[in-house]
Write a protein that holds these residues in place. Sequence first.
Motif, PDB file in Angstrom:
ATOM      1  N   VAL A   1     -34.891  19.270  42.915  1.00  0.00           N
ATOM      2  CA  VAL A   1     -33.905  19.410  41.835  1.00  0.00           C
ATOM      3  C   VAL A   1     -34.061  20.609  41.094  1.00  0.00           C
ATOM      4  N   ASP A   2     -32.638  21.134  40.992  1.00  0.00           N
ATOM      5  CA  ASP A   2     -32.546  22.363  39.792  1.00  0.00           C
ATOM      6  C   ASP A   2     -32.099  21.953  38.766  1.00  0.00           C
ATOM      7  N   VAL A   3     -32.576  22.432  37.507  1.00  0.00           N
ATOM      8  CA  VAL A   3     -32.130  21.967  36.358  1.00  0.00           C
ATOM      9  C   VAL A   3     -31.812  23.277  35.429  1.00  0.00           C
ATOM     10  N   ILE A   4     -30.593  23.308  35.113  1.00  0.00           N
ATOM     11  CA  ILE A   4     -30.249  24.639  33.970  1.00  0.00           C
ATOM     12  C   ILE A   4     -29.794  24.350  32.741  1.00  0.00           C
TER      13      ILE A   4
ATOM     14  N   CYS B   1     -30.509  11.256  21.458  1.00  0.00           N
ATOM     15  CA  CYS B   1     -31.090  12.286  22.247  1.00  0.00           C
ATOM     16  C   CYS B   1     -31.996  11.368  23.257  1.00  0.00           C
ATOM     17  N   LEU B   2     -32.524  10.111  22.698  1.00  0.00           N
ATOM     18  CA  LEU B   2     -33.445   9.560  23.704  1.00  0.00           C
ATOM     19  C   LEU B   2     -32.570   8.814  25.024  1.00  0.00           C
ATOM     20  N   THR B   3     -31.406   8.249  24.774  1.00  0.00           N
ATOM     21  CA  THR B   3     -30.396   8.069  25.834  1.00  0.00           C
ATOM     22  C   THR B   3     -30.186   9.090  26.584  1.00  0.00           C
ATOM     23  N   ASN B   4     -30.064  10.367  26.242  1.00  0.00           N
ATOM     24  CA  ASN B   4     -29.841  11.367  27.166  1.00  0.00           C
ATOM     25  C   ASN B   4     -30.772  11.613  27.923  1.00  0.00           C
ATOM     26  N   LEU B   5     -32.164  11.747  27.624  1.00  0.00           N
ATOM     27  CA  LEU B   5     -33.356  11.956  27.983  1.00  0.00           C
ATOM     28  C   LEU B   5     -33.782  10.915  29.137  1.00  0.00           C
ATOM     29  N   LEU B   6     -33.268   9.704  28.887  1.00  0.00           N
ATOM     30  CA  LEU B   6     -33.617   8.611  29.992  1.00  0.00           C
ATOM     31  C   LEU B   6     -32.682   8.644  31.080  1.00  0.00           C
ATOM     32  N   VAL B   7     -31.389   9.189  30.945  1.00  0.00           N
ATOM     33  CA  VAL B   7     -30.441   9.160  31.864  1.00  0.00           C
ATOM     34  C   VAL B   7     -30.933  10.213  32.803  1.00  0.00           C
ATOM     35  N   PHE B   8     -31.342  11.475  32.162  1.00  0.00           N
ATOM     36  CA  PHE B   8     -31.893  12.661  32.797  1.00  0.00           C
ATOM     37  C   PHE B   8     -33.006  12.135  33.771  1.00  0.00           C
ATOM     38  N   LEU B   9     -33.933  11.631  33.221  1.00  0.00           N
ATOM     39  CA  LEU B   9     -35.248  11.281  33.777  1.00  0.00           C
ATOM     40  C   LEU B   9     -34.815  10.323  34.895  1.00  0.00           C
ATOM     41  N   ASP B  10     -34.108   9.486  34.527  1.00  0.00           N
ATOM     42  CA  ASP B  10     -33.568   8.462  35.808  1.00  0.00           C
ATOM     43  C   ASP B  10     -32.991   9.392  36.880  1.00  0.00           C
ATOM     44  N   LYS B  11     -32.181  10.297  36.893  1.00  0.00           N
ATOM     45  CA  LYS B  11     -31.603  10.886  38.008  1.00  0.00           C
ATOM     46  C   LYS B  11     -32.447  11.628  38.583  1.00  0.00           C
ATOM     47  N   VAL B  12     -33.354  12.462  37.970  1.00  0.00           N
ATOM     48  CA  VAL B  12     -34.150  13.223  38.565  1.00  0.00           C
ATOM     49  C   VAL B  12     -35.469  12.544  39.333  1.00  0.00           C
ATOM     50  N   THR B  13     -35.730  11.503  38.518  1.00  0.00           N
ATOM     51  CA  THR B  13     -36.787  10.641  39.458  1.00  0.00           C
ATOM     52  C   THR B  13     -36.170  10.213  40.599  1.00  0.00           C
ATOM     53  N   GLU B  14     -35.127   9.584  40.812  1.00  0.00           N
ATOM     54  CA  GLU B  14     -34.537   9.073  41.768  1.00  0.00           C
ATOM     55  C   GLU B  14     -34.506  10.138  43.072  1.00  0.00           C
ATOM     56  N   SER B  15     -34.118  11.416  42.513  1.00  0.00           N
ATOM     57  CA  SER B  15     -34.147  12.615  43.533  1.00  0.00           C
ATOM     58  C   SER B  15     -35.263  12.639  44.100  1.00  0.00           C
ATOM     59  N   ILE B  16     -36.302  12.884  43.412  1.00  0.00           N
ATOM     60  CA  ILE B  16     -37.616  13.197  43.853  1.00  0.00           C
ATOM     61  C   ILE B  16     -38.215  12.158  44.870  1.00  0.00           C
ATOM     62  N   ASN B  17     -37.943  10.941  44.199  1.00  0.00           N
ATOM     63  CA  ASN B  17     -38.497   9.669  45.171  1.00  0.00           C
ATOM     64  C   ASN B  17     -37.604   9.790  46.663  1.00  0.00           C
TER      65      ASN B  17
END
Length: 291
Positions: A82-85, A61-77
């Motif tokens: 971002v829309d998350v469902i 679940c940690l790797t799942n969360l880190l991949v998610f954070l990386d993508k969302v942070t990159e988009s916001i930067n």
Amino acid sequence: MLVRSTKKGCKDQASNYRPVSLTSQISKVIKSLLRDVIVEHLERHMLICDSQHGFRKGRSCLTNLLVFLDKVTESINDGLSVDVIFLDFAKAFDKVPHQRLLCKLNAHGIQGKLLNWISAWLRNRRQRVCLQGELSGWWDVTSGVPQGSVLGPVLFLIFINDLDNDVRNWILKFADDTKIYSCLRDSKDCDLLQDDLDLLCAWSSRWQMQFNVGKCKVIHIGKKNPIYTYKMNGQKLEEVSVEKIWVYTSAMMLSHQYNRVVITSTENWQRLLATLGNVEEEEEEEESAMI
């Protein structure tokens, strides 16, 4: 034999419990050997989609969360919204249709005697509940993979593996906990995300794995987010605030050893959002001053 395991919510409601199967130690040894053979086959031929982080070596679940954070942070930067469902299957492990599961096992190269053994293991199952020393009557089991069994998780991963097919946006899974998300450049990206939701609904209908639409949530991130209304099976998805994202993300955490890491990530993420919010406000003030 089944014992209850509390999920969440009111303990007076039967729907807030999951059935966990009690199996003998000898059968667990046999199933462990079979599981190892199946997992080795799946990993060697890279048959499990990369989006799946549940019940896999080197994934969590940690790797799942880190991949998610990386993508969302990159988009916001990059200045994008971002829309998350967050998707919720209704009684996922209990609703797996056996014949369809066997078809998918065969398609993944699990054939011959091993497939016949799994088929025999799933057929003619009966179960009853033990609660405070009292036993219920016996009931036939016509669907599902036994929770608490050794083979159950890997069989479920195979069944849900093709959920990603034809989906164009990012998707992440931890067993049945699934989220799909997209960075938004214009309204067409929202339409594409809705199209992906329609594909997922078609998949759920075809494979008899229904979504609990009432528990599916959408989160809009970014001050310039268009706040698109998403639907599944004609039902509007509930919108929740950015702060609640961690409630649903943390729900995937199955071990207390990750709690401190998640909290730290949450605090960092909230600080990031606050910083980005301040930057956006400053930019808006500068634009107003220029006008």
